[in-house]
Design an enzyme around this catalytic site. Structure first.
Site, PDB file in Angstrom:
ATOM      1  CD  GLU A 236      60.055 -19.720  26.828  1.00 34.74           C
ATOM      2  OE1 GLU A 236      60.487 -19.683  25.648  1.00 34.74           O
ATOM      3  OE2 GLU A 236      59.364 -20.546  27.190  1.00 34.74           O
TER       4      GLU A 236
ATOM      5  CB  CYS B 291      60.510 -22.525  24.066  1.00 34.93           C
ATOM      6  SG  CYS B 291      58.705 -22.133  24.036  1.00 34.93           S
TER       7      CYS B 291
END
Length: 541
Positions: A293, A327
């Protein structure tokens, strides 16, 4: 003999403490903050369950007070990396052959330790070492970390129960093996829960790991390692290696035993890992699994029917909580001209009450960014926006690193749809807004989809249901987590499996069974009750 086929019940998400004035948890957290602030600990490597000291030292400092040292840590060298790989491989056979319910029991004990004995230790270390407010620390570690531990065991019990069909003549069964080698876990600074999950998700499924913690999250990550040891994790299953990623990678990527990468970090680093694996593919015993990720350029897209106040709150929380260092943080917004001025005024009014400062002062909503490198990068975007004819600072724009790495929450108004701060990941408390004509809604949805290479999170804010459906369809591939009438942050384990595609990663959905599937190597076993005694088939007659 234990012949139970155990299935864990679906857990409840860990309740989030409020830390409101007068609550017992507030007093306990403040007490732990004082204790950790007034001590300096030494953090070793942990290899095969043993503490290893190299003498090559680094420092853990507070982002909000960068002259204050919280800990000193020993840095890993190439010799120690190989020691860790050897320790992991030595532990692998016994761990893989341990009944899965015993592995799950360790994870469940770790969750309970984190919910009780370690709750304030981890919360305070996240606040001091990573610049988190009490709420941001609480929702990260303990709460999300506990959820990963408990929900992973639940998902594993479901996965192990998935078996092929058998008939009267055969018995077919799937064996969900760990992978043949070790997993290299490279973990980020911004979520301690992610650092935990990148190790324990593979470990639960019978794998062993070498763990490279972020150098700006070593304090909390060390306490996690100690917690796992106390929970009964066998020596060598997870090996803790603070220090340089390039040093660890120089050994790990050349080991024939590399079986997987579990990564959260920058897109550039992840791409370099992929290339290294490709270059070394002939030396590996198995094709390594690559799970990552990475970056994001997460958006809030408003329709003309969006309530201005709700939009303003989504922007303020989505972009500025934890200084935009999630994120999933909102870092670009598309707002119709008809509601922009009202929205901006709401934000300005709310920002008058927002305070920025030390994490130990619970009245501060904003704290410091993680380190000087990040500070300088963010300041560069702000300075260029101030000087650009294509951008305008309409909120904030100030910064100061004399005591801590403080960046004021900032809104850049972009005058073009491809201005740099609306395309590039900044990872700070900066959001870029593009104001569009109300009748250009569909056109702007396509521009939103095409502007950034990332595809992690995004949200649509609207009252018009047809507008919502249109956005959901056009923006189908530019957000792995898509929110309707909310900010694009705050995914909860078991509720919103997290991950994105394109340049944002492999979209393997942490917080769901999908991620666990990546850490198994299935073997199908067929047993025939009465074997054939003649080679021939009826068509030969």
């Amino acid at each position: 003999m234990n012949n139970a086929n155990y299935v864990f019940r679906e857990p409840q998400n860990e309740p989030v403490f409020s830390y409101a004035p007068g609550t017992p948890e507030r007093a306990l957290l403040q007490q732990e903050l004082d204790r950790q602030y007034n001590q300096e600990i030494e953090i070793p490597l942990i290899i095969g369950g043993k503490e290893v000291r190299t003498g090559d030292m680094g420092q853990v400092v507070m982002p909000t007070e960068h002259n204050h040292v919280l800990a000193k840590y020993h840095k890993v060298g190439t010799k120690e990396v190989q020691m860790a790989i050897d320790a992991a491989m030595a532990a692998k056979k016994d761990w893989e052959e341990t009944p899965w319910i015993q592995r799950a029991s360790i994870m469940m004990k770790a969750a309970e330790l984190l919910a009780t004995k370690y709750r304030y230790i981890l919360n305070a270390s996240c606040m001091l070492g990573q610049g988190k407010s009490p709420m941001q620390a609480e929702i990260d570690c303990p709460c999300e970390a506990i959820d990963f531990l408990r929900f992973n065991t639940y998902f594993a019990s479901q996965l192990y129960g998935q078996q092929p069909i058998s008939d009267h003549a055969t018995l077919n069964r799937n064996e969900y093996r760990g992978m043949e080698g070790f997993v290299y876990a490279i973990t980020p600074f911004n979520f301690t829960s992610i650092a935990l999950n990148l190790n324990v998700a593979p470990a639960l499924m019978g794998n062993v790991t070498i763990w490279k913690p972020s150098t700006t999250a070593i304090l909390s990550n060390y306490y996690l390692m100690k917690l796992l040891q106390e929970a009964g994790l066998p020596d060598g299953v997870i090996n803790f290696l603070p220090g340089s990623g390039s040093v660890i990678s120089s050994v790990a990527f050349k080991s024939p035993h590399l079986a997987g990468i579990h990564f959260t970090g920058s897109t550039g680093t992840f791409k370099s890992f992929w290339k290294l694996i490709g270059e070394n593919i002939d030396i590996y015993n198995t094709y390594p699994k690559i799970v990552g990720e990475t970056g994001g350029k997460d958006f809030i897209f408003a329709h003309k029917t969006a309530p201005a106040r709700e939009l303003a709150v989504a922007i303020l929380r989505g972009a500025f909580e934890y200084q935009g260092q999630k994120c999933s943080a909102a870092s670009r917004a598309y707002v119709p001209k008809s509601i922009w001025e009202e929205t901006l005024q709401h934000i300005k009014d709310m920002m008058k009450t927002v305070k920025m400062g030390d994490v130990r002062d619970f009245s501060n909503f904003i704290n410091a960014v993680i380190d000087e490198k990040s500070f300088d990068n963010i300041a560069g975007y702000i300075d260029r926006a101030k000087a650009s004819k294509d951008a305008e600072i309409v909120l904030g724009g100030n910064y100061d690193k004399s005591v801590g790495y403080f960046v004021e929450p900032t809104i850049i108004l972009a005058k073009t749809t491809d201005y740099e701060s609306i395309r590039e990941e900044i990872f700070g408390p900066v959001i870029t807004v593009y104001v569009y004509e109300d009748d250009k809604y569909e056109e702007m949805l396509h521009i939103c989809d095409e502007t950034s290479p990332y595809a992690l999170t995004g949200s649509i804010i609207a009252r018009d249901r047809y507008a919502i459906i249109q956005a959901e369809n056009i923006l189908r591939h530019c957000a792995g987590n898509f929110y309707i009438n909310d900010k694009p942050t705050g995914a909860v384990v078991g509720c919103q499996p997290f991950g994105g595609a394109r340049a944002s990663g492999t979209n393997d959905k942490a917080g769901s069974m999908l991620n666990l599937v990546r850490w198994i190597s299935a073997r199908c076993i067929k047993e025939t009750y009465v074997p054939a005694t003649d080679y021939g088939y009826p068509f030969l007659g």
